[in-house]
Design a protein around this motif. Structure first.
Motif, PDB file in Angstrom:
ATOM      1  N   SER A  14       1.005  -1.447   0.101  1.00 54.33           N
ATOM      2  CA  SER A  14      -0.070  -0.416  -0.119  1.00 54.33           C
ATOM      3  C   SER A  14       1.491   1.370  -0.143  1.00 54.33           C
ATOM      4  O   SER A  14       0.593   1.819  -0.824  1.00 54.33           O
ATOM      5  CB  SER A  14      -1.117  -0.227   0.927  1.00 54.33           C
ATOM      6  OG  SER A  14      -1.493   1.227   1.677  1.00 54.33           O
ATOM      7  N   LEU A  15       1.995   1.566   0.730  1.00 47.17           N
ATOM      8  CA  LEU A  15       2.853   2.926   1.127  1.00 47.17           C
ATOM      9  C   LEU A  15       3.484   2.040  -0.744  1.00 47.17           C
ATOM     10  O   LEU A  15       3.820   3.587  -1.167  1.00 47.17           O
ATOM     11  CB  LEU A  15       4.109   2.519   1.508  1.00 47.17           C
ATOM     12  CG  LEU A  15       3.251   2.254   3.873  1.00 47.17           C
ATOM     13  CD1 LEU A  15       4.726   1.711   4.091  1.00 47.17           C
ATOM     14  CD2 LEU A  15       3.195   3.196   3.648  1.00 47.17           C
ATOM     15  N   VAL A  17       2.239   1.364  -3.199  1.00 47.77           N
ATOM     16  CA  VAL A  17       1.795   2.481  -4.337  1.00 47.77           C
ATOM     17  C   VAL A  17       0.691   3.478  -4.494  1.00 47.77           C
ATOM     18  O   VAL A  17       1.449   4.299  -5.025  1.00 47.77           O
ATOM     19  CB  VAL A  17       0.115   1.105  -4.653  1.00 47.77           C
ATOM     20  CG1 VAL A  17      -0.904   1.769  -5.726  1.00 47.77           C
ATOM     21  CG2 VAL A  17       0.492   0.019  -4.877  1.00 47.77           C
ATOM     22  N   HIS A  18       0.700   3.524  -3.602  1.00 55.27           N
ATOM     23  CA  HIS A  18       0.325   5.521  -2.573  1.00 55.27           C
ATOM     24  C   HIS A  18       1.828   6.067  -3.209  1.00 55.27           C
ATOM     25  O   HIS A  18       1.689   7.537  -3.538  1.00 55.27           O
ATOM     26  CB  HIS A  18      -0.050   5.453  -1.388  1.00 55.27           C
ATOM     27  CG  HIS A  18      -0.816   4.887  -1.588  1.00 55.27           C
ATOM     28  ND1 HIS A  18      -3.143   5.985  -2.019  1.00 55.27           N
ATOM     29  CD2 HIS A  18      -1.365   3.918  -0.464  1.00 55.27           C
ATOM     30  CE1 HIS A  18      -3.659   4.944  -1.294  1.00 55.27           C
ATOM     31  NE2 HIS A  18      -2.734   3.978  -0.817  1.00 55.27           N
ATOM     32  N   ALA A  19       3.121   5.762  -2.640  1.00 56.12           N
ATOM     33  CA  ALA A  19       4.658   6.485  -3.034  1.00 56.12           C
ATOM     34  C   ALA A  19       4.444   6.257  -4.699  1.00 56.12           C
ATOM     35  O   ALA A  19       4.630   7.690  -5.491  1.00 56.12           O
ATOM     36  CB  ALA A  19       5.539   6.112  -2.760  1.00 56.12           C
ATOM     37  N   PHE A  21       1.588   6.196  -7.474  1.00 55.64           N
ATOM     38  CA  PHE A  21       0.499   6.751  -7.721  1.00 55.64           C
ATOM     39  C   PHE A  21       0.406   8.126  -7.933  1.00 55.64           C
ATOM     40  O   PHE A  21      -0.237   9.605  -7.756  1.00 55.64           O
ATOM     41  CB  PHE A  21      -1.210   5.962  -7.707  1.00 55.64           C
ATOM     42  CG  PHE A  21      -1.337   4.763  -8.165  1.00 55.64           C
ATOM     43  CD1 PHE A  21      -0.775   5.100  -9.237  1.00 55.64           C
ATOM     44  CD2 PHE A  21      -1.347   3.601  -7.668  1.00 55.64           C
ATOM     45  CE1 PHE A  21      -1.876   3.944 -10.402  1.00 55.64           C
ATOM     46  CE2 PHE A  21      -1.707   2.187  -8.344  1.00 55.64           C
ATOM     47  CZ  PHE A  21      -1.743   2.767  -9.920  1.00 55.64           C
ATOM     48  N   ASP A  22       0.454   8.915  -5.950  1.00 58.59           N
ATOM     49  CA  ASP A  22      -0.051   9.753  -5.437  1.00 58.59           C
ATOM     50  C   ASP A  22       1.362  11.379  -6.099  1.00 58.59           C
ATOM     51  O   ASP A  22       1.498  12.306  -5.850  1.00 58.59           O
ATOM     52  CB  ASP A  22       0.500   9.947  -4.175  1.00 58.59           C
ATOM     53  CG  ASP A  22      -0.681   9.589  -3.286  1.00 58.59           C
ATOM     54  OD1 ASP A  22      -1.811   8.826  -4.127  1.00 58.59           O
ATOM     55  OD2 ASP A  22      -0.832   9.077  -2.151  1.00 58.59           O
ATOM     56  N   SER A  23       2.075  10.142  -6.584  1.00 55.72           N
ATOM     57  CA  SER A  23       2.983  11.611  -7.091  1.00 55.72           C
ATOM     58  C   SER A  23       3.307  11.868  -8.796  1.00 55.72           C
ATOM     59  O   SER A  23       4.539  11.900  -9.640  1.00 55.72           O
ATOM     60  CB  SER A  23       4.932  11.142  -7.021  1.00 55.72           C
ATOM     61  OG  SER A  23       4.890   9.769  -8.252  1.00 55.72           O
TER      62      SER A  23
END
Length: 141
Positions: A14-15, A17-19, A21-23
């Motif tokens: 999860s960390l 993926v968020h790193a 996708f969020d960037s």
């Protein structure tokens, strides 16, 4: 100082993926600007750039889209001359979607769009980057 608890693989995933996708919003906007296409259409083109032509159903699955949205996307891309729809020689009832030369050129423009690392990653030390790269290479097929 107490040791940190053992991370759960799902939490780590999860960390990660968020790193990622969020960037990537700035890159997606740059791709859309450079290609003149909504990023969702570029995503469809990139799925077709993986090899063989795909049926609409296969393309919908590959692009994680529903069938009506895939049909709309293919209609728009065909009107722009970026994909072609041809009769499947193995099943005359099916159409296969493939990239045209213009579609391959659009994918090349998207792929050539700079995608720099986010500042947080760029600030990692050389040792941290080597460690992370080694771990991520183990995830690659």
């Amino acid at each position: 100082m107490p040791a940190e608890p053992q991370p759960d693989p799902d939490e780590v995933w999860s960390l990660l993926v968020h790193a990622v996708f969020d960037s990537r919003d700035a890159w997606r906007r740059a791709v859309a600007r450079r290609t003149g296409l909504p990023f969702s259409r570029v995503r469809v083109l990139r799925r077709l750039d993986r090899g063989r032509p795909l049926s609409l159903k296969e393309l919908a699955h590959a692009a994680a889209m529903d069938a009506p949205a895939t049909t709309v996307a293919v209609n728009e891309l065909a009107a722009a001359g970026l994909v072609s729809r041809d009769v499947d020689p193995a099943d005359k009832r099916r159409r296969l979607v493939s990239l045209t030369a213009a579609g391959r050129a659009a994918v090349a423009v998207a792929d050539a769009t700079p995608d720099p690392a986010p500042p947080e990653l760029a600030a990692f030390s050389g040792d941290d980057l080597r460690t992370l790269a080694g771990l991520l290479r183990r995830l690659a097929p």
